[in-house]
Design an enzyme around this catalytic site. Sequence first.
Site, PDB file in Angstrom:
ATOM      1  N   ASP A   1     -17.161   7.411  -1.398  1.00 61.87           N
ATOM      2  CA  ASP A   1     -15.879   7.334  -0.698  1.00 61.87           C
ATOM      3  C   ASP A   1     -15.585   8.738  -0.146  1.00 61.87           C
ATOM      4  O   ASP A   1     -16.246   9.713  -0.522  1.00 61.87           O
ATOM      5  CB  ASP A   1     -14.789   6.882  -1.694  1.00 61.87           C
TER       6      ASP A   1
ATOM      7  N   ARG B   1     -13.656  -8.474   1.581  1.00 58.53           N
ATOM      8  CA  ARG B   1     -12.227  -8.210   1.332  1.00 58.53           C
ATOM      9  C   ARG B   1     -11.422  -9.474   1.620  1.00 58.53           C
ATOM     10  O   ARG B   1     -10.504  -9.844   0.881  1.00 58.53           O
ATOM     11  CB  ARG B   1     -11.718  -7.068   2.244  1.00 58.53           C
TER      12      ARG B   1
ATOM     13  N   CYS C   1     -16.284   1.889   0.647  1.00 59.34           N
ATOM     14  CA  CYS C   1     -15.065   1.099   0.909  1.00 59.34           C
ATOM     15  C   CYS C   1     -14.620   1.215   2.362  1.00 59.34           C
ATOM     16  O   CYS C   1     -13.918   0.338   2.853  1.00 59.34           O
ATOM     17  CB  CYS C   1     -13.957   1.527  -0.044  1.00 59.34           C
TER      18      CYS C   1
ATOM     19  N   HIS D   1      -7.434   0.917  -6.465  1.00 61.29           N
ATOM     20  CA  HIS D   1      -7.605   0.027  -5.306  1.00 61.29           C
ATOM     21  C   HIS D   1      -8.266  -1.270  -5.794  1.00 61.29           C
ATOM     22  O   HIS D   1      -9.432  -1.548  -5.499  1.00 61.29           O
ATOM     23  CB  HIS D   1      -8.464   0.734  -4.253  1.00 61.29           C
TER      24      HIS D   1
ATOM     25  N   GLN E   1     -10.074  -3.806  -3.270  1.00 60.47           N
ATOM     26  CA  GLN E   1     -11.368  -3.346  -2.776  1.00 60.47           C
ATOM     27  C   GLN E   1     -12.450  -3.605  -3.813  1.00 60.47           C
ATOM     28  O   GLN E   1     -13.540  -4.098  -3.490  1.00 60.47           O
ATOM     29  CB  GLN E   1     -11.294  -1.837  -2.466  1.00 60.47           C
TER      30      GLN E   1
ATOM     31  N   ARG F   1       0.888  -1.186   0.000  1.00 61.01           N
ATOM     32  CA  ARG F   1       0.000   0.000   0.000  1.00 61.01           C
ATOM     33  C   ARG F   1       0.913   1.219   0.000  1.00 61.01           C
ATOM     34  O   ARG F   1       1.713   1.401   0.920  1.00 61.01           O
ATOM     35  CB  ARG F   1      -0.886   0.003   1.238  1.00 61.01           C
TER      36      ARG F   1
HETATM   37  N1  NVA Z   1      -9.844   6.951  -1.359  1.00 62.01           N
HETATM   38  C1  NVA Z   1      -9.488   6.454  -0.062  1.00 62.01           C
HETATM   39  C2  NVA Z   1      -9.749   4.984   0.021  1.00 62.01           C
HETATM   40  C3  NVA Z   1      -9.455   4.346   1.345  1.00 62.01           C
HETATM   41  C4  NVA Z   1      -9.704   2.875   1.342  1.00 62.01           C
HETATM   42  C5  NVA Z   1      -8.031   6.758   0.225  1.00 62.01           C
HETATM   43  O1  NVA Z   1      -7.203   6.586  -0.688  1.00 62.01           O
HETATM   44  O2  NVA Z   1      -7.715   7.184   1.329  1.00 62.01           O
HETATM   45  N1   CP Z   2     -11.136   0.016   2.397  1.00 60.91           N
HETATM   46  C1   CP Z   2      -9.880  -0.105   2.832  1.00 60.91           C
HETATM   47  O1   CP Z   2      -8.934  -0.354   2.061  1.00 60.91           O
HETATM   48  O2   CP Z   2      -9.732   0.010   4.182  1.00 60.91           O
HETATM   49  P1   CP Z   2      -8.379   0.197   4.990  1.00 60.91           P
HETATM   50  O3   CP Z   2      -7.811   1.533   4.593  1.00 60.91           O
HETATM   51  O4   CP Z   2      -8.764   0.120   6.423  1.00 60.91           O
HETATM   52  O5   CP Z   2      -7.418  -0.909   4.598  1.00 60.91           O
END
Ligand code: NVA
Ligand code: CP
Length: 301
Positions: free
Chosen positions: A219, A287, A259, A129, A132, A102
Amino acid sequence: MKHLLKLSDLTSEEIFGILNLADQLKYERKNNIRHHYLEGKTLGMIFQKSSTRTRVSFEVGMNELGGYALFLSDRDLQIGRGEPIKDTVRVLSRYLDGIMIRTFAQQDVEDLARYGSIPIINGLTDYCHPCQVLADLMTIREYKGSLKGLKLCFVGDGNNMANSLIVGGIKTGMEVAVACPLEYQPDEKIVAWARETGKLTITADIRSAAEGADVLYTDVWASMGQEAEKAEREKAFRGYCIDTELMSLAKPDAMVLHCLPAHRGEEITDEIFEAHADDIFDEAENRLHAQKAVLVKLLKR
Ligand code: NVA
Ligand code: CP
């Protein structure tokens, strides 16, 4: 399929192959059928951003598959002190069977795949992502029976989630409508690809996007790494919210997905979130199953 870097690398058949395996693994888990398909395998999990779901579901998933997951924070790795990612991955490839990462730049994930010699899984970048959205597709199919011809409406920022939902939705036969402020549109190349399929609409008018939708998805307005833009984004996104009025435009049996983490009172009201908590937490559970399917596809030899 050697890696999961972004959904546009996958064929529709590969996506459905993952969803089918995910359904099977969910069934096996529910019925206590042991599925140690990855005995002796080790997954490294590199996190350069926070996570609840991704971290826990990958770690638990590897454990349930008979393997082992190693949490690697960039606060501890030499990456955090400037060791190039292309060196790090050539070292980690000698110890591990796969890496989930990540991070911020999609290029870093692509570089891991290019310089390493083990499967790489994208656990979120600023660009997309995919894990997800595999769970999202699995959840929609569970509730609706099939994905073909459904209308998916995404409300909010044209961010990593919007990008992956457009690709994943269209590749599995859905129509995607994105409602976003015009200065916050999804990735240009993804939009160009999607427009050619005739299955994408983008509008600043959330009401027309939500009209007749089978799934409403939203989101956060400010993603991880965009904390400094919070005030500016709050202004730009005001009104991009799933509320009772918007729900009344969608199909009567429309699902609501998020998400997570969610900001109630911004992109979704507390009332709608709680009314659709079953959809949203089934989505979060999935997930685990979807990622286990990805792990089996990539790591099982
Ligand atoms: N768009 C959000 C998704 C988190 C799962 C982010 O990148 O923070
Ligand atoms: N939706 C998602 O990826 O959650 P986290 O940021 O908690 O991993």
